[in-house]
Write a protein that holds these residues in place. Structure first.
Motif, PDB file in Angstrom:
ATOM      1  N   PHE A  20      11.011 -14.392   7.073  1.00 56.65           N
ATOM      2  CA  PHE A  20      10.200 -15.671   6.493  1.00 56.65           C
ATOM      3  C   PHE A  20       9.794 -15.881   8.388  1.00 56.65           C
ATOM      4  CE2 PHE A  20      14.230 -17.310   4.643  1.00 56.65           C
ATOM      5  CZ  PHE A  20      13.505 -16.290   3.078  1.00 56.65           C
ATOM      6  N   GLN A  21       8.728 -16.619   8.626  1.00 56.18           N
ATOM      7  CA  GLN A  21       8.254 -16.565  10.342  1.00 56.18           C
ATOM      8  C   GLN A  21       9.135 -17.860  10.678  1.00 56.18           C
ATOM      9  OE1 GLN A  21       4.747 -19.556   9.893  1.00 56.18           O
ATOM     10  NE2 GLN A  21       3.869 -18.521  11.879  1.00 56.18           N
ATOM     11  N   SER A  22       9.680 -17.955  11.943  1.00 53.14           N
ATOM     12  CA  SER A  22      10.480 -18.653  12.408  1.00 53.14           C
ATOM     13  C   SER A  22      10.033 -20.453  12.083  1.00 53.14           C
ATOM     14  CB  SER A  22      10.517 -18.830  13.974  1.00 53.14           C
ATOM     15  OG  SER A  22      11.811 -19.281  14.260  1.00 53.14           O
ATOM     16  N   GLY A  30       4.460 -18.132  17.673  1.00 58.14           N
ATOM     17  CA  GLY A  30       4.054 -17.051  18.203  1.00 58.14           C
ATOM     18  C   GLY A  30       5.418 -15.455  17.896  1.00 58.14           C
ATOM     19  N   GLY A  31       5.419 -14.769  17.489  1.00 62.99           N
ATOM     20  CA  GLY A  31       6.362 -13.476  17.947  1.00 62.99           C
ATOM     21  C   GLY A  31       7.729 -13.475  17.733  1.00 62.99           C
ATOM     22  N   PHE A  32       7.925 -14.751  16.960  1.00 65.99           N
ATOM     23  CA  PHE A  32       9.692 -15.114  16.573  1.00 65.99           C
ATOM     24  C   PHE A  32       9.536 -15.226  14.949  1.00 65.99           C
ATOM     25  CE2 PHE A  32       9.512 -16.562  20.587  1.00 65.99           C
ATOM     26  CZ  PHE A  32      10.038 -15.820  21.739  1.00 65.99           C
ATOM     27  N   TRP A  33      10.391 -14.169  14.147  1.00 65.61           N
ATOM     28  CA  TRP A  33      10.775 -14.382  12.996  1.00 65.61           C
ATOM     29  C   TRP A  33      12.659 -14.404  12.942  1.00 65.61           C
ATOM     30  CZ3 TRP A  33       6.747 -13.567  10.202  1.00 65.61           C
ATOM     31  CH2 TRP A  33       5.545 -13.317  10.792  1.00 65.61           C
ATOM     32  N   PRO A 186       1.343 -11.239  20.647  1.00 64.98           N
ATOM     33  CA  PRO A 186       2.782 -10.149  19.729  1.00 64.98           C
ATOM     34  C   PRO A 186       1.652 -10.333  18.705  1.00 64.98           C
ATOM     35  CG  PRO A 186       3.680 -12.457  20.394  1.00 64.98           C
ATOM     36  CD  PRO A 186       2.241 -12.416  21.166  1.00 64.98           C
ATOM     37  N   GLY A 187       2.283  -9.633  17.186  1.00 62.06           N
ATOM     38  CA  GLY A 187       1.939  -8.511  16.352  1.00 62.06           C
ATOM     39  C   GLY A 187       1.638  -8.406  15.459  1.00 62.06           C
ATOM     40  N   ASN A 188       1.002  -8.151  14.591  1.00 60.73           N
ATOM     41  CA  ASN A 188       0.943  -7.095  13.650  1.00 60.73           C
ATOM     42  C   ASN A 188       2.361  -7.719  12.772  1.00 60.73           C
ATOM     43  OD1 ASN A 188      -1.050  -5.728  13.318  1.00 60.73           O
ATOM     44  ND2 ASN A 188      -0.774  -4.141  14.571  1.00 60.73           N
ATOM     45  N   PHE A 189       3.055  -8.831  11.955  1.00 58.18           N
ATOM     46  CA  PHE A 189       4.106  -9.283  12.116  1.00 58.18           C
ATOM     47  C   PHE A 189       5.234  -8.596  12.285  1.00 58.18           C
ATOM     48  CE2 PHE A 189       6.641  -8.345   7.625  1.00 58.18           C
ATOM     49  CZ  PHE A 189       7.268  -9.343   7.398  1.00 58.18           C
ATOM     50  N   ILE A 190       6.393  -7.446  11.808  1.00 57.22           N
ATOM     51  CA  ILE A 190       7.529  -7.898  12.876  1.00 57.22           C
ATOM     52  C   ILE A 190       7.745  -6.742  13.804  1.00 57.22           C
ATOM     53  CG2 ILE A 190       8.488  -9.207  12.203  1.00 57.22           C
ATOM     54  CD1 ILE A 190      10.459  -6.458  10.306  1.00 57.22           C
ATOM     55  N   PHE A 191       6.210  -5.930  14.340  1.00 59.57           N
ATOM     56  CA  PHE A 191       5.540  -4.960  14.731  1.00 59.57           C
ATOM     57  C   PHE A 191       6.264  -4.630  15.941  1.00 59.57           C
ATOM     58  CE2 PHE A 191       3.054  -1.707  16.967  1.00 59.57           C
ATOM     59  CZ  PHE A 191       3.204  -0.750  16.346  1.00 59.57           C
ATOM     60  N   ARG A 192       5.327  -6.138  16.350  1.00 58.78           N
ATOM     61  CA  ARG A 192       5.547  -6.403  18.171  1.00 58.78           C
ATOM     62  C   ARG A 192       6.520  -7.629  18.318  1.00 58.78           C
ATOM     63  NH1 ARG A 192       1.530  -4.460  20.632  1.00 58.78           N
ATOM     64  NH2 ARG A 192       2.744  -2.672  21.686  1.00 58.78           N
ATOM     65  N   ASP A 193       7.228  -8.079  18.753  1.00 57.01           N
ATOM     66  CA  ASP A 193       7.743  -9.016  18.078  1.00 57.01           C
ATOM     67  C   ASP A 193       8.710  -9.646  19.795  1.00 57.01           C
ATOM     68  OD1 ASP A 193       8.202  -9.264  15.745  1.00 57.01           O
ATOM     69  OD2 ASP A 193      10.992  -8.583  16.432  1.00 57.01           O
ATOM     70  N   ARG A 194       8.408 -11.185  19.837  1.00 56.33           N
ATOM     71  CA  ARG A 194       9.204 -11.172  21.717  1.00 56.33           C
ATOM     72  C   ARG A 194      10.721 -11.514  21.480  1.00 56.33           C
ATOM     73  NH1 ARG A 194       4.440 -16.026  22.181  1.00 56.33           N
ATOM     74  NH2 ARG A 194       2.773 -14.875  23.762  1.00 56.33           N
ATOM     75  N   GLU A 195      11.046 -11.805  20.146  1.00 56.71           N
ATOM     76  CA  GLU A 195      12.536 -11.501  20.642  1.00 56.71           C
ATOM     77  C   GLU A 195      12.907 -10.461  19.056  1.00 56.71           C
ATOM     78  OE1 GLU A 195      14.946 -15.236  19.566  1.00 56.71           O
ATOM     79  OE2 GLU A 195      16.583 -14.101  18.239  1.00 56.71           O
ATOM     80  N   PHE A 196      13.653 -10.008  19.482  1.00 57.35           N
ATOM     81  CA  PHE A 196      13.730  -8.993  18.324  1.00 57.35           C
ATOM     82  C   PHE A 196      15.294  -7.899  18.759  1.00 57.35           C
ATOM     83  CE2 PHE A 196      13.169  -4.761  21.807  1.00 57.35           C
ATOM     84  CZ  PHE A 196      12.641  -5.598  23.040  1.00 57.35           C
ATOM     85  N   GLU A 197      15.062  -7.010  18.408  1.00 63.65           N
ATOM     86  CA  GLU A 197      16.871  -6.623  17.848  1.00 63.65           C
ATOM     87  C   GLU A 197      17.126  -4.721  19.130  1.00 63.65           C
ATOM     88  OE1 GLU A 197      19.676  -7.800  15.608  1.00 63.65           O
ATOM     89  OE2 GLU A 197      21.190  -6.999  16.510  1.00 63.65           O
TER      90      GLU A 197
END
Lengths: 443, 443
Positions: A20-22, A30-33, A186-197
């Motif tokens: 889901f979108q955060s 933007g960039g958070f999921w 950030p962009g392309n869905f979860i391809f480039r996030d600002r918060e990631f693991e």
């Protein structure tokens, strides 16, 4: 095999509860999921699989888990404060800020504001680390950063791990955890996030053996993707050119995946970080970070080979690659051919219909299976539709309870991939499913 | 049973690789900690156990995983921007800042600076949320916060989860993840951190059934601690007084543990959050967050029961409670009687000595066990010392390879708690250990 249309795919991810979108009810950020009920199970399965292959099954790697906020000297030493930055330009008219590289150059060789056409300032470097303040005072002395990579948490613990585990070279330290980068685009869905693991492993080796170990890790890591079922034709290995090498790297190799929206792009990097990080931390912390080699009686600073990836992009890769649209007896079915170990739900329990005679035994089968496997119960709509729903989320096995069950205490197991069905006594159901799912998995 | 001296205990945690100070080589950072090779395994086992009991084994709870940084409107709606604050006072002389409540009141009823004795300003509220800036501009419009609790991530996803999983009340949403609070006085080791990890579950129920569900969850959660082996005499349940209730709570009950350094203190809270959060988010997001009750044909805003805990404090509780010092044949042994499911290492493989005849079969036994259990190999120093080392980290079983093994292909299994030894053929080792460790655990 089909690769999905991105729009269809993102919609499936939301509709079935993968991503889901955060803060969606507030318009997102933007960039958070967020990961939904199925997404979190898939993500946890990816992490467990990686940890098992990197830590549990190996005799030379241990795990750690370090804090996201660290002493800011860490980032001085690592070079992130000085160099982890992108060039930015401001519009002198509308005051908007842009990533300089993203703005097209016109035929006069100039860049103008994409919003208003105004003149831009020259490029200034913008650091990609999120900063915050620790303690009650907001000033320069209290600035700390959200880590942009988990790697430094392992380097600064090199000595602690060496001492407490009494390891000999070569040995590795593995870590899974969130990282943050204030990406401008950030962009392309979860391809480039600002918060990631991230899942990263620092493998410490004797200098001189680093090139050989690097090659071994490239091969090992490539095989991990294949073992999870990712198709060879969608993968490739790419050498970094001299120009794109990070400041700490002697050689870096990317494993790339052929994404439907971006073509080949990095899904894992395997870098030879040399002795750069340990030497920098030794210098900045004013101590020695070395290894005593008993064979030669010498103190050495180990070299480091680092396989590193973002889980979110790994998640995206595995979902996309397992996605298939097929025609079955004139009907379309969407199926995620996820590796059994990754599937969010292992077994679906499906009474033939929501019938008062069938529901109680189906519930009993569900109770029987739940302690052993992640299961889902579904009795809504026709059995055909429910099979399709389970195919679409990658559930390897469906267990159907029908009127015969009332006579013979047996159920039908349906295989997601072959769609073959077999009859199994309820008494044997747990061991049969366990054997089918993966006999090699640990308790 | 003994409770440990805190100094001894913290030293064991560092020496054996459970917990390190964050960024220790740079002098650390107050309120931030790292988990070492054993610590991360224990922490992962706690998380897996909680997830299993909360999500996998239940038919009414699903998990999610939301981002740490969310749209800042979330914290306006939840009340955190307005009320999640502690009173602070500045010293007019030395300019130091203090948490007002921490400063002793003198016999004139006044507070003076604990550092220099200077006069203090009146108390001002200091918000405990860490703030940062998203995007390229640092201004008020770009301020975002690190979440101080995971709960809000679940409330704002209520509708997404309801829609994608087609749930009926009562149902729950569970989440595990990091949270951040800029505590003015972090302390007592990992008891109160600035960065910590939470396990929270929001259980949505029909209004009117909330008090009954609250009681059931208090009982369920208390039993979870008992099932993990925490001793009943060290636990108690405490009702929050009217004065200490959070702004959203109708009733809150804490499960408390009798810590050696602090006496009874909260390890888990079970709160009745009513419909406060859903109503606030509906108001701030300008939409309805409701549930359609088929029985009555009415739209209702569910009430919420929330069991919530910090994993770091749970980790501390489980380590302290399992810690024992005993005398065995005139020698002291320290043992962690950790529940089998929590022990970082399940089996230690120990050749009787580092003998060239014993090491190869011991390595083979290690290779045999590793796919099934987290194992450790140790051949340094006497077998007695190695048993003690494993006792000290809570390893349930030691497998010893001796000269008889070369004749009979059998090994000795030693039990951590009873210290009894039994002989087992290597061929049966995996099933025997699996049975001993826990026959009910899933594949």
């Amino acid at each position: 095999m089909t690769q999905p249309n991105m729009e269809t795919f993102v919609s499936l991810c939301k509709r079935r509860g993968f991503v889901f979108q955060s803060s969606e009810i507030y318009g997102g950020l933007g960039g958070f999921w967020d990961y939904g009920p199925l997404g979190v199970e898939l993500k946890n399965n990816i992490k467990r699989n990686w940890w098992r292959s990197m830590v549990q099954l190996r005799d030379d790697v241990v795990g750690i888990e370090t804090s996201i906020i660290m002493n800011p000297r860490v980032w001085e030493a690592s070079g992130h404060i000085a160099t982890f930055a992108d060039p930015m330009s401001d519009c002198k008219d509308c005051k908007r800020r842009w990533r300089t590289d993203d703005i097209a150059i016109n035929d006069k060789g100039e860049r103008h504001c994409p919003e208003c056409g105004g003149e831009l300032t020259g490029a200034r470097m913008f650091n990609l680390m999120f900063k915050t303040f620790v303690g009650p005072v907001e000033d320069e002395a209290s600035v700390v950063y959200l880590r942009p990579e988990t790697a430094q948490g392992m380097f600064v613990n090199f000595e602690n791990v060496l001492t407490t585990t009494r390891r000999k070279l070569p040995f590795g330290i593995a870590q899974i955890g969130r990282s943050f980068r204030n990406e401008i685009t950030p962009g392309n869905f979860i391809f480039r996030d600002r918060e990631f693991e991230q899942m990263e492993m620092e493998y410490f080796v004797m200098p001189g053996t680093d090139e050989e170990w690097h090659d071994r890790w490239i091969e090992d890591r490539f095989n991990w993707w294949l073992a999870l079922g990712v198709r060879n034709q969608n993968l490739r290995i790419r050498e970094h050119t001299k120009e794109e090498l990070s400041h700490y790297s002697k050689r870096t190799v990317d494993i790339e995946y052929d994404f439907p929206f971006a073509g080949f792009a990095e899904i894992e990097g395997i870098a030879n970080r040399t002795d750069f990080d340990l030497k920098k931390h030794a210098e900045f912390a004013g101590r020695t970070l070395q290894y005593f080699d008993e064979a030669t009686g010498q103190q050495v600073v180990p070299y480091v080979i680092e396989p590193a990836m973002g889980i979110d992009r790994c998640f995206l890769t595995l979902l996309i690659d397992s996605y298939a649209e097929e025609e079955v007896r004139g009907e379309k079915r969407t199926v995620l051919r996820l590796h059994h170990d990754l599937a969010p739900i292992k077994v679906a329990v499906l009474p033939l219909s929501r019938n008062e005679q069938l529901v109680p035994p189906a519930r009993r089968v569900w109770d029987l299976l739940r302690p052993h496997f992640m299961t889902q119960y579904d009795d809504a709509q026709s059995i055909g539709r429910r099979y399709r729903r389970q195919d679409e989320i990658g559930t390897p096995y469906g267990v159907t309870i029908d009127f015969e069950t009332l006579e013979d205490d047996a159920v039908t197991i349906r295989d997601r991939d072959s769609m073959e069905q077999s009859r199994v006594p309820i008494a044997n159901l747990v061991p049969v499913l366990r054997e089918k799912l993966d006999p090699s998995l640990p308790a």
